[in-house]
Design an enzyme around this catalytic site. Structure first.
Site, PDB file in Angstrom:
ATOM      1  N   GLY A 109      33.179  61.710 -76.852  1.00 13.55           N
ATOM      2  CA  GLY A 109      33.228  60.656 -77.846  1.00 13.55           C
ATOM      3  C   GLY A 109      34.264  60.905 -78.931  1.00 13.55           C
ATOM      4  O   GLY A 109      34.927  59.975 -79.391  1.00 13.55           O
ATOM      5  N   ASN A 146      23.648  57.123 -85.009  1.00 15.47           N
ATOM      6  CA  ASN A 146      23.086  58.346 -84.451  1.00 15.47           C
ATOM      7  C   ASN A 146      22.029  59.000 -85.339  1.00 15.47           C
ATOM      8  O   ASN A 146      21.300  59.876 -84.893  1.00 15.47           O
ATOM      9  CB  ASN A 146      24.198  59.364 -84.175  1.00 15.47           C
ATOM     10  CG  ASN A 146      25.053  59.629 -85.394  1.00 15.47           C
ATOM     11  OD1 ASN A 146      25.665  58.718 -85.946  1.00 15.47           O
ATOM     12  ND2 ASN A 146      25.110  60.872 -85.827  1.00 15.47           N
ATOM     13  N   GLN A 183      25.866  56.545 -78.861  1.00 18.13           N
ATOM     14  CA  GLN A 183      24.400  56.549 -78.852  1.00 18.13           C
ATOM     15  C   GLN A 183      23.807  55.380 -78.079  1.00 18.13           C
ATOM     16  O   GLN A 183      22.707  55.490 -77.539  1.00 18.13           O
ATOM     17  CB  GLN A 183      23.860  56.526 -80.283  1.00 18.13           C
ATOM     18  CG  GLN A 183      24.020  57.832 -81.028  1.00 18.13           C
ATOM     19  CD  GLN A 183      23.185  58.961 -80.442  1.00 18.13           C
ATOM     20  OE1 GLN A 183      22.204  58.738 -79.736  1.00 18.13           O
ATOM     21  NE2 GLN A 183      23.566  60.194 -80.745  1.00 18.13           N
ATOM     22  N   CYS A 211      26.466  67.162 -85.407  1.00 18.82           N
ATOM     23  CA  CYS A 211      27.860  67.516 -85.639  1.00 18.82           C
ATOM     24  C   CYS A 211      28.121  67.948 -87.077  1.00 18.82           C
ATOM     25  O   CYS A 211      29.171  68.495 -87.390  1.00 18.82           O
ATOM     26  CB  CYS A 211      28.759  66.339 -85.289  1.00 18.82           C
ATOM     27  SG  CYS A 211      28.562  65.807 -83.578  1.00 18.82           S
TER      28      CYS A 211
END
Length: 385
Positions: A72, A152, A180, A327
């Site tokens: 992504g 997300n 997502q 992340c």
């Protein structure tokens, strides 16, 4: 101690069917898909078949609109930066939202450093943008609108079809980060007027470090990574055939069971909330909790309970949840998503995300409720609340 994984928005366990396919490919299809020998032709056939399966899953007009990437992040960076550089003579204004993934926000910040102008649309307390705000932000020099399909952290699902219709009437291209949403919700790039779409395989029980970028025919962005002529000269680097075949298998499974899993995830979410309420926990859901949102994600404000302490307590008890995006989990900064939704509210520091997947069970959720309720009560008693 039983370990329970409810952090599927961070990543998902690979499906056994995917592992079997990849194992078979690694043993028997090791050729380079660009080679002209028999081994290369065999690899090319797997690559082409996988591309076809994935193209059909989003109703792409042509298989070659699918570009395989490392995931992504690369797909988002390619779509945003390459569009800006290609179209800068037509305009230097871009639009996105305040709650995008860092893989969108960081490229936008980079483009700002190059002199581009970016408008960050605000969201309401449900994590949704206003279509009127979007219309007002569009200008003659707007070259790209990038709005994520599903968030997300809180699971908000933007009105992608309506956004696509609005952008289609402008000079801009429409990009959506569907990392997502893909594999969970129906995606139709034709119906929704999507020009660019990003995904990641590891969010739907596929392999990590692989995704694709859908690039509508005629955009001709050119390569982001330069080198060989792979992916029709649009993405250099030898294709990872075992992982791509595994991705295609994961997509096939998701397409076949998508609606069944939507219902399962929503049931687990409602069981979690009902269990916490029955246990007498003081909480609120961040955003909405209905069938319009991503069914696999729920973000909960545990009032008066610091999220770092609660997350640690759950982890020590075998429950894997999250305090935000995986992340940015190593950062001490509060969630930019919750800040955009609620401002500097206590809930920004007192919320956890639970996210479900195909392997979760009602029995597991019952255990999650039990452990979470005990941890919340223990932490609040310790704080004298």
């Amino acid at each position: 101690m039983e370990n329970i994984y409810v952090d599927n928005a961070g990543t998902t366990p690979m499906a056994s069917e995917v592992i079997d396919v990849m194992d078979e490919m690694m043993k028997n299809v090791f050729g380079n898909a660009s080679a002209v020998n028999a081994f290369g032709r065999k690899a090319r056939q797997v690559l082409d078949n996988s591309r076809h399966i994935i193209a059909q899953s989003i109703n792409a007009q042509n298989d070659n609109e699918i570009i395989f990437t490392s995931g992504g992040t690369e797909s988002d960076n390619t779509a945003i930066i390459k569009t800006a550089l290609k179209r800068q003579k037509q305009g230097r204004h871009l639009i996105t939202t305040a709650i995008e993934h860092e893989a969108v926000l960081k490229p936008m910040e980079y483009l700002e450093s190059l002199g581009f102008e970016v408008t960050y649309l605000p969201v309401d307390q449900n994590g949704l943008i206003s279509l009127n705000d979007l219309k007002a932000a569009l200008r003659e020099d707007t070259i790209l609108v990038s709005v994520m399909s599903g968030n997300n952290e809180v699971g908000s699902h933007q009105p992608i079809h309506e956004i696509g219709e609005i952008v289609a009437e402008s000079n801009a291209w429409f990009h959506t980060d569907s990392v997502q949403a893909y594999g969970i919700l129906d995606v139709d790039v034709q119906k929704d007027h999507i020009d660019l779409l990003s995904t990641s395989a590891h969010k739907l029980n596929g392999p990590k470090f692989l995704g694709f970028l859908y690039e509508r025919n005629g955009l001709n962005l050119g390569p982001y990574l330069r080198g060989g002529d792979q992916e029709l000269k649009r993405r250099a680097g030898t294709e990872n055939i075992p992982a791509i075949a595994g991705f295609a298998k994961a997509v096939e499974i998701a397409q076949a069971h998508k609606h069944e899993w939507q219902k399962q995830d929503m049931t687990l979410k409602l069981h979690l909330l009902a269990g916490l309420k029955e246990a007498g926990i003081d909480f609120e859901v961040n955003g909405k909790c209905n069938e319009d949102e991503l069914p696999q994600i729920v973000n909960i404000w545990f009032k008066g309970c610091p999220n770092d302490a609660l997350l640690t307590n759950l982890d020590l008890s075998g429950i894997a949840a999250a305090a935000g995006s995986a992340c940015t989990a190593g950062s001490l900064e509060p969630s930019h998503v919750l800040l955009a939704m609620y401002g500097d509210s206590p809930r920004v520091h007192e919320s956890l995300r639970f996210s479900f997947g195909r392997y979760n069970t009602e029995a597991e959720i019952k255990k999650v409720v039990e452990v979470t309720a005990k941890a919340v009560k223990r932490l609040k008693e310790k704080a004298g609340r």
